[in-house]
Structures are given as structure tokens and as C-alpha cells.
Scaffold this motif. Structure first.
Motif, PDB file in Angstrom:
ATOM      1  N   LYS A  99     120.311  19.642 -56.750  1.00 10.29           N
ATOM      2  CA  LYS A  99     120.914  20.654 -55.877  1.00 10.29           C
ATOM      3  C   LYS A  99     120.853  22.009 -56.556  1.00 10.29           C
ATOM      4  O   LYS A  99     121.121  22.133 -57.750  1.00 10.29           O
ATOM      5  N   ASP A 100     120.501  23.036 -55.784  1.00 11.74           N
ATOM      6  CA  ASP A 100     120.526  24.425 -56.230  1.00 11.74           C
ATOM      7  C   ASP A 100     121.834  25.057 -55.770  1.00 11.74           C
ATOM      8  O   ASP A 100     122.198  24.958 -54.598  1.00 11.74           O
ATOM      9  N   ILE A 101     122.524  25.700 -56.698  1.00  8.27           N
ATOM     10  CA  ILE A 101     123.800  26.360 -56.391  1.00  8.27           C
ATOM     11  C   ILE A 101     123.613  27.858 -56.545  1.00  8.27           C
ATOM     12  O   ILE A 101     123.205  28.330 -57.604  1.00  8.27           O
ATOM     13  N   THR A 102     123.911  28.591 -55.509  1.00 10.05           N
ATOM     14  CA  THR A 102     123.839  30.053 -55.554  1.00 10.05           C
ATOM     15  C   THR A 102     125.107  30.583 -56.207  1.00 10.05           C
ATOM     16  O   THR A 102     126.221  30.226 -55.799  1.00 10.05           O
ATOM     17  N   VAL A 103     124.920  31.434 -57.214  1.00  4.29           N
ATOM     18  CA  VAL A 103     126.046  32.042 -57.926  1.00  4.29           C
ATOM     19  C   VAL A 103     126.027  33.527 -57.588  1.00  4.29           C
ATOM     20  O   VAL A 103     125.242  34.291 -58.138  1.00  4.29           O
ATOM     21  N   ASP A 104     126.881  33.921 -56.633  1.00  2.00           N
ATOM     22  CA  ASP A 104     126.885  35.316 -56.208  1.00  2.00           C
ATOM     23  C   ASP A 104     128.275  35.949 -56.257  1.00  2.00           C
ATOM     24  O   ASP A 104     128.491  37.021 -55.709  1.00  2.00           O
ATOM     25  N   GLN A 105     129.219  35.293 -56.934  1.00  2.00           N
ATOM     26  CA  GLN A 105     130.553  35.858 -57.082  1.00  2.00           C
ATOM     27  C   GLN A 105     130.478  37.078 -57.993  1.00  2.00           C
ATOM     28  O   GLN A 105     129.630  37.165 -58.870  1.00  2.00           O
ATOM     29  N   HIS A 106     131.368  38.023 -57.790  1.00  2.00           N
ATOM     30  CA  HIS A 106     131.337  39.285 -58.528  1.00  2.00           C
ATOM     31  C   HIS A 106     131.852  39.140 -59.966  1.00  2.00           C
ATOM     32  O   HIS A 106     131.483  39.924 -60.829  1.00  2.00           O
ATOM     33  N   SER A 107     132.667  38.129 -60.219  1.00  4.48           N
ATOM     34  CA  SER A 107     133.275  37.993 -61.544  1.00  4.48           C
ATOM     35  C   SER A 107     132.248  37.568 -62.595  1.00  4.48           C
ATOM     36  O   SER A 107     131.170  37.080 -62.272  1.00  4.48           O
ATOM     37  N   GLY A 108     132.614  37.757 -63.854  1.00  3.83           N
ATOM     38  CA  GLY A 108     131.715  37.448 -64.960  1.00  3.83           C
ATOM     39  C   GLY A 108     131.669  35.975 -65.319  1.00  3.83           C
ATOM     40  O   GLY A 108     130.716  35.510 -65.918  1.00  3.83           O
ATOM     41  N   GLN A 109     132.717  35.213 -64.975  1.00  5.48           N
ATOM     42  CA  GLN A 109     132.726  33.776 -65.234  1.00  5.48           C
ATOM     43  C   GLN A 109     133.082  33.055 -63.947  1.00  5.48           C
ATOM     44  O   GLN A 109     134.065  33.394 -63.289  1.00  5.48           O
TER      45      GLN A 109
END
Length: 136
Positions: A99-109
């Protein structure tokens, strides 16, 4: 008895050709050594600074014969976006889920729990890698 000297007297006829060649080889070797160290240092720094996203699997649990729950932690630059790929394998080593997970949250962690669907019971869940896709 008289002591017999082999070779020419020191300093009488100047440096031999072998001594000059040895000095040139030492200088060339030193220059090439410094250049090699510079290239290794530069490539290491560019590799480390080019890592916009890094992630790791904190925990995983095979919740059924057809799903595995994965706790994923991603550390990135604030505002950076990317994709992380998770893979799950069966006991025999065959891949049973990806599975590919998109990481587009603004936070650094980013800490997230993801469910990966599998074709049979999963024996593990691993992070294949994360790649950056731009900034927001």
C-alpha cells in the motif's frame, strides 16, 4: 682494513632520477587522495541533505487473515509532501500486501495507523521507503 662504500657519496652529484620520481609520485598520490576524500564527503552530505522524508514502522498487528494494521511514523520538513510504501509478507516470504500512503499533513512529524489488505495471513509489515513529491 679499509671500509668499502657502495654507491655515490651523499650530496656530491645531486638528487638521483629515482628520488625525483618518488617525490612526484608522493605529491600526485596526496592530491588524488585529498580529491577522493572531497568527493566522498560531498556525496555523503548531498545524500543526507536530500532526505526530505524518513519513516519507520513503530508496530504492526495482523488483525485478520486478510488485513494487517501498521503504525507508521514519518519525519519530514514542515509542509513537505510525499508517499511512503508499505509491504507485507507471508510466512513463506511471498508478498501478500502492498500500500502507498500519501503524507501531505503540514506538520513535521506524522504518526498514522494504516490498514493494509492482504491476500493471506501476514507475517510482517515493513516500510519499503518514502519519497518526496514536492512542498505545499
Amino acid at each position: 682494513m679499509t671500509a668499502v662504500r657502495e654507491g655515490l657519496p651523499d650530496g656530491r652529484y645531486g638528487r638521483s632520477a629515482d628520488q625525483r620520481a618518488d617525490r612526484k609520485l608522493k605529491v600526485i598520490g596526496a592530491v588524488l587522495g585529498v580529491a577522493l576524500l572531497g568527493v566522498i564527503g560531498w556525496s555523503g552530505i548531498s545524500y543526507i541533505s536530500g532526505q526530505d522524508l524518513s519513516g519507520r514502522v513503530i508496530a504492526w498487528d495482523a488483525v485478520s487473515d486478510h488485513a494487517v494494521k501498521v503504525h507508521l511514523e514519518v519525519v519530514k520538513d514542515t509542509g513537505a509532501k510525499g508517499v511512503c510504501t508499505l509491504r507485507s509478507q507471508a510466512q513463506d516470504g511471498s508478498e501478500v500486501g502492498r500500500k502507498d500512503i500519501t503524507v501531505d499533513q503540514h506538520s513535521g512529524q506524522v504518526d498514522t495507523e494504516v490498514t493494509v489488505r492482504t491476500t493471506k495471513r501476514a507475517a510482517n509489515a515493513v516500510l519499503v521507503g518514502c519519497t518526496a513529491s514536492g512542498t505545499g
